[in-house]
Design a protein around this motif. Structure first.
Motif, mmCIF file in Angstrom:
data_model
loop_
_atom_site.group_PDB
_atom_site.id
_atom_site.type_symbol
_atom_site.label_atom_id
_atom_site.label_comp_id
_atom_site.label_asym_id
_atom_site.label_seq_id
_atom_site.Cartn_x
_atom_site.Cartn_y
_atom_site.Cartn_z
ATOM 1 N N ASN A 54 0.807 -1.220 0.000
ATOM 2 C CA ASN A 54 0.000 0.000 0.000
ATOM 3 C C ASN A 54 0.838 1.266 0.000
ATOM 4 O O ASN A 54 0.393 2.315 0.472
ATOM 5 C CB ASN A 54 -0.943 -0.002 1.206
ATOM 6 N N THR A 55 2.028 1.213 -0.560
ATOM 7 C CA THR A 55 2.908 2.378 -0.570
ATOM 8 C C THR A 55 2.316 3.532 -1.368
ATOM 9 O O THR A 55 2.418 4.684 -0.955
ATOM 10 C CB THR A 55 4.284 2.005 -1.154
ATOM 11 N N LEU A 56 1.682 3.241 -2.495
ATOM 12 C CA LEU A 56 1.191 4.331 -3.341
ATOM 13 C C LEU A 56 0.030 5.090 -2.705
ATOM 14 O O LEU A 56 -0.190 6.253 -3.034
ATOM 15 C CB LEU A 56 0.783 3.795 -4.715
ATOM 16 N N SER A 57 -0.703 4.467 -1.810
ATOM 17 C CA SER A 57 -1.820 5.169 -1.171
ATOM 18 C C SER A 57 -1.477 5.648 0.239
ATOM 19 O O SER A 57 -2.327 6.225 0.910
ATOM 20 C CB SER A 57 -3.051 4.250 -1.109
ATOM 21 N N THR A 58 -0.252 5.439 0.676
ATOM 22 C CA THR A 58 0.161 5.889 2.002
ATOM 23 C C THR A 58 0.362 7.399 1.986
ATOM 24 O O THR A 58 0.984 7.944 1.076
ATOM 25 C CB THR A 58 1.467 5.187 2.431
ATOM 26 N N LYS A 59 -0.162 8.052 2.997
ATOM 27 C CA LYS A 59 -0.048 9.510 3.086
ATOM 28 C C LYS A 59 1.424 9.922 3.134
ATOM 29 O O LYS A 59 2.220 9.338 3.857
ATOM 30 C CB LYS A 59 -0.765 10.001 4.348
#
Length: 143
Positions: free
Chosen positions: A73-78
């Motif tokens: 979920n790196t791309l959606s991590t703030k």
């Protein structure tokens, strides 16, 4: 000895065979809808992921190495996202080598990571293993 006549059983077997044949024909001739068609770029990104053995250091869905971060979920991590991931892929870091990826390869890897981000959620650190082997979320209390 009188000859036994089983017309009822033959009729039942014949009907069952016909129903089986019709049902089998129906099942095997139906088109399967492509509801989860994967982007060809994401497929190319998965190939690059495997070629560069990214899973030896990084995890996806909790599976892989522990040297680098889990990238599920790196791309959606703030505070992260595509630009952050692309910059690291382009230049490397002190720990991650520079693989000298071109822009097309980086876009493909980003498409693969975006597919992983949309299809799964991995927050391994949000679980605790109890003394009795039970697993609970950090917000839950053990009974």
């Amino acid at each position: 000895m009188p000859e036994r006549n089983f017309p009822r059983h033959r009729l039942i077997y014949t009907v069952l065979i016909i129903v089986f044949a019709v049902f089998s024909g129906f099942v095997y001739t139906q088109a399967v809808p492509e509801t989860n068609a994967v982007n060809p770029k994401a497929v190319h990104g998965k190939t690059l992921w495997q070629q560069h053995n990214c899973s030896s250091c990084h995890q996806l869905y909790g599976l892989g190495g522990y040297l680098g971060p889990d990238l599920t979920n790196t791309l959606s991590t703030k505070g992260k996202g595509k630009n952050y991931a692309a910059a690291i892929m382009k230049n490397g870091t002190q720990v991650m080598p520079n693989f000298h990826l071109n822009d097309t390869e980086i876009e493909a890897l980003l498409a693969f990571l975006e597919h992983a981000d949309e299809s799964g959620n991995n927050r391994v650190h949000s679980y605790q293993i109890g003394l009795d082997g039970t697993i609970t979320s950090e917000g839950e209390t053990q009974k």
